[in-house]
Design a protein around this motif. Structure first.
Motif, PDB file in Angstrom:
ATOM      1  N   GLU A   1      45.823  53.669  46.962  1.00  0.00           N
ATOM      2  CA  GLU A   1      46.362  52.411  47.477  1.00  0.00           C
ATOM      3  C   GLU A   1      45.251  51.560  48.090  1.00  0.00           C
ATOM      4  O   GLU A   1      45.178  50.347  47.870  1.00  0.00           O
ATOM      5  N   VAL A   2      44.363  52.189  48.837  1.00  0.00           N
ATOM      6  CA  VAL A   2      43.233  51.460  49.428  1.00  0.00           C
ATOM      7  C   VAL A   2      42.359  50.874  48.330  1.00  0.00           C
ATOM      8  O   VAL A   2      41.949  49.711  48.405  1.00  0.00           O
ATOM      9  N   ARG A   3      42.087  51.641  47.294  1.00  0.00           N
ATOM     10  CA  ARG A   3      41.280  51.136  46.173  1.00  0.00           C
ATOM     11  C   ARG A   3      41.959  49.949  45.489  1.00  0.00           C
ATOM     12  O   ARG A   3      41.313  48.952  45.135  1.00  0.00           O
ATOM     13  N   ARG A   4      43.262  50.034  45.296  1.00  0.00           N
ATOM     14  CA  ARG A   4      44.019  48.957  44.660  1.00  0.00           C
ATOM     15  C   ARG A   4      43.961  47.687  45.520  1.00  0.00           C
ATOM     16  O   ARG A   4      43.725  46.580  45.010  1.00  0.00           O
ATOM     17  N   LEU A   5      44.162  47.850  46.826  1.00  0.00           N
ATOM     18  CA  LEU A   5      44.128  46.699  47.724  1.00  0.00           C
ATOM     19  C   LEU A   5      42.732  46.094  47.802  1.00  0.00           C
ATOM     20  O   LEU A   5      42.565  44.876  47.783  1.00  0.00           O
ATOM     21  N   ARG A   6      41.714  46.949  47.866  1.00  0.00           N
ATOM     22  CA  ARG A   6      40.342  46.450  47.895  1.00  0.00           C
ATOM     23  C   ARG A   6      40.018  45.674  46.623  1.00  0.00           C
ATOM     24  O   ARG A   6      39.353  44.642  46.672  1.00  0.00           O
ATOM     25  N   ALA A   7      40.466  46.165  45.485  1.00  0.00           N
ATOM     26  CA  ALA A   7      40.221  45.465  44.218  1.00  0.00           C
ATOM     27  C   ALA A   7      40.854  44.069  44.259  1.00  0.00           C
ATOM     28  O   ALA A   7      40.255  43.088  43.808  1.00  0.00           O
ATOM     29  N   GLY A   8      42.072  43.976  44.810  1.00  0.00           N
ATOM     30  CA  GLY A   8      42.741  42.687  44.916  1.00  0.00           C
ATOM     31  C   GLY A   8      42.033  41.736  45.857  1.00  0.00           C
ATOM     32  O   GLY A   8      41.890  40.538  45.566  1.00  0.00           O
TER      33      GLY A   8
ATOM     34  N   HIS B   1      40.049  38.132  44.892  1.00  0.00           N
ATOM     35  CA  HIS B   1      40.276  36.877  45.613  1.00  0.00           C
ATOM     36  C   HIS B   1      38.962  36.357  46.201  1.00  0.00           C
ATOM     37  O   HIS B   1      38.635  35.177  46.075  1.00  0.00           O
ATOM     38  N   ARG B   2      38.208  37.256  46.814  1.00  0.00           N
ATOM     39  CA  ARG B   2      36.929  36.880  47.427  1.00  0.00           C
ATOM     40  C   ARG B   2      35.961  36.321  46.385  1.00  0.00           C
ATOM     41  O   ARG B   2      35.219  35.391  46.644  1.00  0.00           O
ATOM     42  N   ASP B   3      35.962  36.903  45.204  1.00  0.00           N
ATOM     43  CA  ASP B   3      34.991  36.545  44.175  1.00  0.00           C
ATOM     44  C   ASP B   3      35.419  35.344  43.327  1.00  0.00           C
ATOM     45  O   ASP B   3      34.711  34.979  42.390  1.00  0.00           O
ATOM     46  N   ALA B   4      36.554  34.738  43.664  1.00  0.00           N
ATOM     47  CA  ALA B   4      36.979  33.538  42.946  1.00  0.00           C
ATOM     48  C   ALA B   4      35.909  32.464  43.115  1.00  0.00           C
ATOM     49  O   ALA B   4      35.269  32.358  44.159  1.00  0.00           O
ATOM     50  N   SER B   5      35.709  31.697  42.074  1.00  0.00           N
ATOM     51  CA  SER B   5      34.675  30.679  42.102  1.00  0.00           C
ATOM     52  C   SER B   5      35.131  29.483  41.267  1.00  0.00           C
ATOM     53  O   SER B   5      36.158  29.545  40.590  1.00  0.00           O
TER      54      SER B   5
END
Length: 89
Positions: A16-23, A27-31
């Motif tokens: 779950e932590v991995r899934r949330l971190r990926a999400g 979002h962070r890497d949107a450009s």
């Protein structure tokens, strides 16, 4: 609200932590123009499935907010690369 976590094993919690971190990273890497969109994929990471009750400002106020957001990027990330492309669907 987060009672679903109580029954998870250590491995399930780690997944779950991995899934949330990926999400969050997506979002962070949107450009580029992706910075301007609302992000229902980010909201979908939550277990509760509700339709977000969003309110949209009238056009002039909305556009002033976009300009202020872009100005904040100039202040906070003045060395950001320039994405000089028109938006295309």
């Amino acid at each position: 609200m987060d009672d679903d976590l109580d029954g998870m094993s250590r491995d399930e919690l780690a997944d779950e932590v991995r899934r949330l971190r990926a999400g969050v990273r997506a979002h962070r890497d949107a450009s580029g123009h992706d910075l301007c969109w609302h992000h229902p994929d980010l909201w979908a990471l939550l277990p509760e499935r509700i339709a977000p009750d969003i309110a949209v400002p009238p056009w002039p106020r909305f556009l002033r907010g976009c300009v202020r957001y872009r100005e904040s990027l100039d202040r906070e990330k003045p060395d950001a690369a320039v994405h000089d492309r028109e938006f295309e669907d």
